[in-house]
Design an enzyme around this catalytic site. Structure first.
Site, PDB file in Angstrom:
ATOM      1  N   ASP A  37       1.007  -1.179   0.140  1.00 14.77           N
ATOM      2  CA  ASP A  37      -0.070   0.019   0.181  1.00 14.77           C
ATOM      3  C   ASP A  37       1.026   1.266  -0.096  1.00 14.77           C
ATOM      4  OD1 ASP A  37      -2.155   1.833   0.436  1.00 14.77           O
ATOM      5  OD2 ASP A  37      -3.309   0.082   1.144  1.00 14.77           O
ATOM      6  N   ASP A  63       3.398   3.027  -4.633  1.00 13.90           N
ATOM      7  CA  ASP A  63       2.621   3.790  -5.334  1.00 13.90           C
ATOM      8  C   ASP A  63       2.559   3.413  -6.762  1.00 13.90           C
ATOM      9  OD1 ASP A  63       1.310   5.913  -6.737  1.00 13.90           O
ATOM     10  OD2 ASP A  63       2.632   7.484  -6.114  1.00 13.90           O
ATOM     11  N   VAL A  64       1.137   2.855  -6.967  1.00  7.78           N
ATOM     12  CA  VAL A  64       0.965   2.227  -8.156  1.00  7.78           C
ATOM     13  C   VAL A  64       1.019   2.966  -9.417  1.00  7.78           C
ATOM     14  CG1 VAL A  64      -0.262  -0.044  -7.056  1.00  7.78           C
ATOM     15  CG2 VAL A  64      -1.601   2.209  -8.154  1.00  7.78           C
ATOM     16  N   SER A 142     -15.517  -3.373 -10.586  1.00  8.74           N
ATOM     17  CA  SER A 142     -16.591  -2.716  -9.690  1.00  8.74           C
ATOM     18  C   SER A 142     -17.780  -3.131 -10.572  1.00  8.74           C
ATOM     19  CB  SER A 142     -16.296  -1.221  -9.439  1.00  8.74           C
ATOM     20  OG  SER A 142     -17.681  -0.531  -9.142  1.00  8.74           O
ATOM     21  N   TYR A 154     -14.444   7.076 -12.506  1.00  3.20           N
ATOM     22  CA  TYR A 154     -14.404   5.760 -11.814  1.00  3.20           C
ATOM     23  C   TYR A 154     -15.071   4.650 -12.874  1.00  3.20           C
ATOM     24  CZ  TYR A 154     -14.966   2.329  -8.318  1.00  3.20           C
ATOM     25  OH  TYR A 154     -14.963   1.229  -7.252  1.00  3.20           O
ATOM     26  N   VAL A 187     -19.921  -2.700  -0.880  1.00  2.02           N
ATOM     27  CA  VAL A 187     -19.212  -3.273   0.285  1.00  2.02           C
ATOM     28  C   VAL A 187     -18.848  -2.424   1.473  1.00  2.02           C
ATOM     29  CG1 VAL A 187     -17.331  -4.724   0.794  1.00  2.02           C
ATOM     30  CG2 VAL A 187     -18.247  -4.549  -1.625  1.00  2.02           C
ATOM     31  N   THR A 189     -17.112  -0.637   3.227  1.00  3.60           N
ATOM     32  CA  THR A 189     -15.959  -0.075   3.617  1.00  3.60           C
ATOM     33  C   THR A 189     -15.948   1.357   3.695  1.00  3.60           C
ATOM     34  OG1 THR A 189     -14.888   0.493   1.231  1.00  3.60           O
ATOM     35  CG2 THR A 189     -14.955  -1.710   1.844  1.00  3.60           C
TER      36      THR A 189
HETATM   37  N1  LIG Z   1     -16.040  -0.337  -1.275  1.00  3.57           N
HETATM   38  C1  LIG Z   1     -16.925  -0.703  -2.109  1.00  3.57           C
HETATM   39  O1  LIG Z   1     -18.261  -0.690  -2.112  1.00  3.57           O
HETATM   40  C2  LIG Z   1     -16.254  -1.089  -3.615  1.00  3.57           C
HETATM   41  C3  LIG Z   1     -17.132  -1.686  -4.483  1.00  3.57           C
HETATM   42  C4  LIG Z   1     -16.611  -2.072  -5.710  1.00  3.57           C
HETATM   43  C5  LIG Z   1     -15.284  -1.591  -5.883  1.00  3.57           C
HETATM   44  N2  LIG Z   1     -14.487  -1.439  -5.078  1.00  3.57           N
HETATM   45  C6  LIG Z   1     -13.010  -1.134  -5.320  1.00  3.57           C
HETATM   46  O2  LIG Z   1     -12.364  -2.338  -4.411  1.00  3.57           O
HETATM   47  C7  LIG Z   1     -11.024  -1.589  -4.126  1.00  3.57           C
HETATM   48  C8  LIG Z   1     -10.736  -1.554  -2.703  1.00  3.57           C
HETATM   49  O3  LIG Z   1     -11.508  -0.523  -2.236  1.00  3.57           O
HETATM   50  P1  LIG Z   1     -11.840  -0.222  -0.844  1.00  3.57           P
HETATM   51  O4  LIG Z   1     -13.272  -0.100  -0.545  1.00  3.57           O
HETATM   52  O5  LIG Z   1     -10.974  -0.938   0.079  1.00  3.57           O
HETATM   53  O6  LIG Z   1     -11.261   1.302  -0.555  1.00  3.57           O
HETATM   54  P2  LIG Z   1     -10.381   2.067   0.334  1.00  3.57           P
HETATM   55  O7  LIG Z   1     -10.138   3.523   0.128  1.00  3.57           O
HETATM   56  O8  LIG Z   1     -10.741   1.745   1.848  1.00  3.57           O
HETATM   57  O9  LIG Z   1      -8.912   1.295  -0.152  1.00  3.57           O
HETATM   58  C9  LIG Z   1      -8.136   1.583  -1.072  1.00  3.57           C
HETATM   59  C10 LIG Z   1      -6.851   1.341  -0.889  1.00  3.57           C
HETATM   60  O10 LIG Z   1      -6.158   1.608  -2.111  1.00  3.57           O
HETATM   61  C11 LIG Z   1      -4.791   2.277  -1.490  1.00  3.57           C
HETATM   62  N3  LIG Z   1      -4.458   3.109  -2.625  1.00  3.57           N
HETATM   63  C12 LIG Z   1      -4.760   4.240  -3.360  1.00  3.57           C
HETATM   64  N4  LIG Z   1      -3.955   4.810  -4.067  1.00  3.57           N
HETATM   65  C13 LIG Z   1      -2.940   4.125  -4.031  1.00  3.57           C
HETATM   66  C14 LIG Z   1      -1.691   4.064  -4.962  1.00  3.57           C
HETATM   67  N5  LIG Z   1      -1.499   5.068  -5.926  1.00  3.57           N
HETATM   68  N6  LIG Z   1      -0.768   3.170  -4.744  1.00  3.57           N
HETATM   69  C15 LIG Z   1      -1.231   2.262  -3.838  1.00  3.57           C
HETATM   70  N7  LIG Z   1      -2.109   2.101  -3.072  1.00  3.57           N
HETATM   71  C16 LIG Z   1      -3.113   3.021  -3.206  1.00  3.57           C
HETATM   72  C17 LIG Z   1      -5.237   3.238  -0.403  1.00  3.57           C
HETATM   73  O11 LIG Z   1      -4.226   3.617   0.419  1.00  3.57           O
HETATM   74  C18 LIG Z   1      -6.109   2.415   0.300  1.00  3.57           C
HETATM   75  O12 LIG Z   1      -5.622   1.345   1.282  1.00  3.57           O
HETATM   76  C19 LIG Z   1     -10.870  -0.153  -5.092  1.00  3.57           C
HETATM   77  O13 LIG Z   1     -10.274  -0.590  -6.342  1.00  3.57           O
HETATM   78  C20 LIG Z   1     -12.511   0.024  -5.040  1.00  3.57           C
HETATM   79  O14 LIG Z   1     -12.618   0.715  -6.349  1.00  3.57           O
HETATM   80  C21 LIG Z   1     -14.818  -0.952  -3.649  1.00  3.57           C
END
Ligand SMILES: NC(=O)c1ccc[n+]([C@@H]2O[C@H](COP(=O)([O-])OP(=O)(O)OC[C@H]3O[C@@H](n4cnc5c(N)ncnc54)[C@H](O)[C@@H]3O)[C@@H](O)[C@H]2O)c1
Length: 251
Positions: A37, A63-64, A142, A154, A187, A189
Site C-alpha cells: 500500500d 505507489d501504483v 466494480s 470511476y 461493500v 468499507t
Molecule cells: N467499497 C466498495 O463498495 C467497492 C465496490 C466496488 C469496488 N471497489 C474497489 O475495491 C478496491 C478497494 O476499495 P476499498 O473499498 O477497500 O477502498 P479503500 O479506500 O478502503 O482502499 C483503497 C486502498 O488503495 C490504496 N491506494 C490508493 N491509491 C494508491 C496508490 N496510488 N498506490 C497504492 N495504493 C493506493 C489506499 O491507500 C487504500 O488503502 C478499489 O479498487 C475499489 O474501487 C470497492
C-alpha cells in the site's frame, strides 16, 4: 474446495477496507500474503491481520502510479520472498465528481490509479507467472465496470479494467495464467458514503451491504484449482443490483 497448495499472493491496496476481508481469508487458508500500500505503516497493519488469521505476511510500500515504485516493489518482493503466484490489484480511488466538476488532471488521476496501476503491476509480475506456467491475476473492478455509473472517471477506469481483464486472456493463452475481475457492488468499507448505504434496501435485491469477507471468499475460490477454468470473467458480487432495472423504485 479443492485447495492443493499454499500460494504467495501480492495484494495492492492491502490496507484498504475491502482487503481486510481478503487478507483475513487468505491468511486463514494459510497463504503467504504480501501486503502493499502507499504507506508502509498501513501495509504493516494489514500484514498483522493476515498473521492474526494464521497466515504468513510481509509488508511493502508502493505507489501504483509510479513506474519506479512498482519496479522497486518487484525488486524487494524478489529479494525478500521470491516469486509470486497470485496478483490481486485492489488499490483504487473513487472520485465523486460529475463531468462538469472534473479537470483533465483529476480524471487522469483516477485512470492512473485504477487502470494504469493494475496494468503496471501485471506487466511487471505476469512474466514470472508465465515462466513458471501457473498464475492467477485478480483485478478488483466494480459494478461500475459493467454498467453505467454516475462518476465518469470511476466508470471509465473500472470499465477499462474489466476489459483489460477480458483482453489479457488472449495474451495469457496456454500459459497457465488466468485473469479475472471481481466486480463488487456496495461493500462495507470507508469508500461507501452513508447515502449509498441507506439506499441498499431499495436498490439491492438481497437488501444487504456486502461484507469484505465475502470478497475474500471469492478471491480464495479464484486461486483454488476448482477455478482453473474461470478466465476472463467479471464476477459480480452485488446482491443482484446490476440485474435490477431501476427506472422506478420498488414499492
Ligand atoms: N467499497 C466498495 O463498495 C467497492 C465496490 C466496488 C469496488 N471497489 C474497489 O475495491 C478496491 C478497494 O476499495 P476499498 O473499498 O477497500 O477502498 P479503500 O479506500 O478502503 O482502499 C483503497 C486502498 O488503495 C490504496 N491506494 C490508493 N491509491 C494508491 C496508490 N496510488 N498506490 C497504492 N495504493 C493506493 C489506499 O491507500 C487504500 O488503502 C478499489 O479498487 C475499489 O474501487 C470497492
Amino acid at each position: 474446495m479443492n485447495m492443493q497448495k499454499q500460494r504467495t499472493v501480492l495484494v495492492t491496496g492491502a490496507a484498504g477496507g475491502m482487503c481486510r476481508g481478503i487478507n483475513a481469508r487468505l491468511g486463514a487458508a494459510g497463504h503467504m500474503v504480501l501486503c502493499a500500500d502507499l504507506s508502509l505503516e498501513a501495509a504493516e497493519t494489514a500484514a498483522g491481520t493476515v498473521r492474526e488469521a494464521g497466515g504468513r505476511a510481509e509488508a511493502f510500500a508502493v505507489d501504483v502510479t509510479d513506474h519506479d515504485s512498482v519496479a522497486a516493489l518487484a525488486d524487494s518482493v524478489h529479494d525478500r520472498v521470491g516469486e509470486i503466484d497470485v496478483l490481486i490489484n485492489a488499490a483504487g480511488i473513487l472520485d465523486r465528481k460529475y463531468l462538469k466538476d472534473h479537470d483533465a488532471s483529476s480524471f487522469e488521476r483516477t485512470i492512473d490509479i485504477n487502470l494504469v496501476g493494475p496494468f503496471r503491476l501485471i506487466q511487471r509480475f505476469a512474466p514470472d507467472m508465465v515462466e513458471r506456467a501457473w498464475g492467477r491475476i485478480i483485478n478488483i473492478s466494480s459494478i461500475a465496470g459493467v454498467t453505467g455509473y454516475p462518476y465518469p472517471s470511476y466508470a471509465a477506469s473500472k470499465g477499462g479494467l474489466s476489459n483489460l481483464t477480458r483482453s489479457l486472456v488472449i495474451d495469457m493463452w496456454g500459459t497457465g495464467v488466468t485473469v479475472n475481475s471481481i466486480c463488487p457492488g456496495v461493500v462495507d468499507t470507508p469508500m461507501v458514503i452513508q447515502e449509498v448505504r441507506d439506499q441498499v434496501p431499495r436498490k439491492v435485491p438481497t437488501e444487504q451491504i456486502i461484507d469484505p469477507d465475502e470478497i475474500g471468499g471469492v478471491a480464495l475460490f479464484l486461486i483454488s484449482d476448482d477455478a482453473k477454468n474461470i478466465n476472463g470473467a467479471d464476477i459480480l458480487v452485488d446482491g443482484g443490483a446490476t440485474r435490477f432495472f431501476q427506472l422506478f423504485d420498488r414499492q
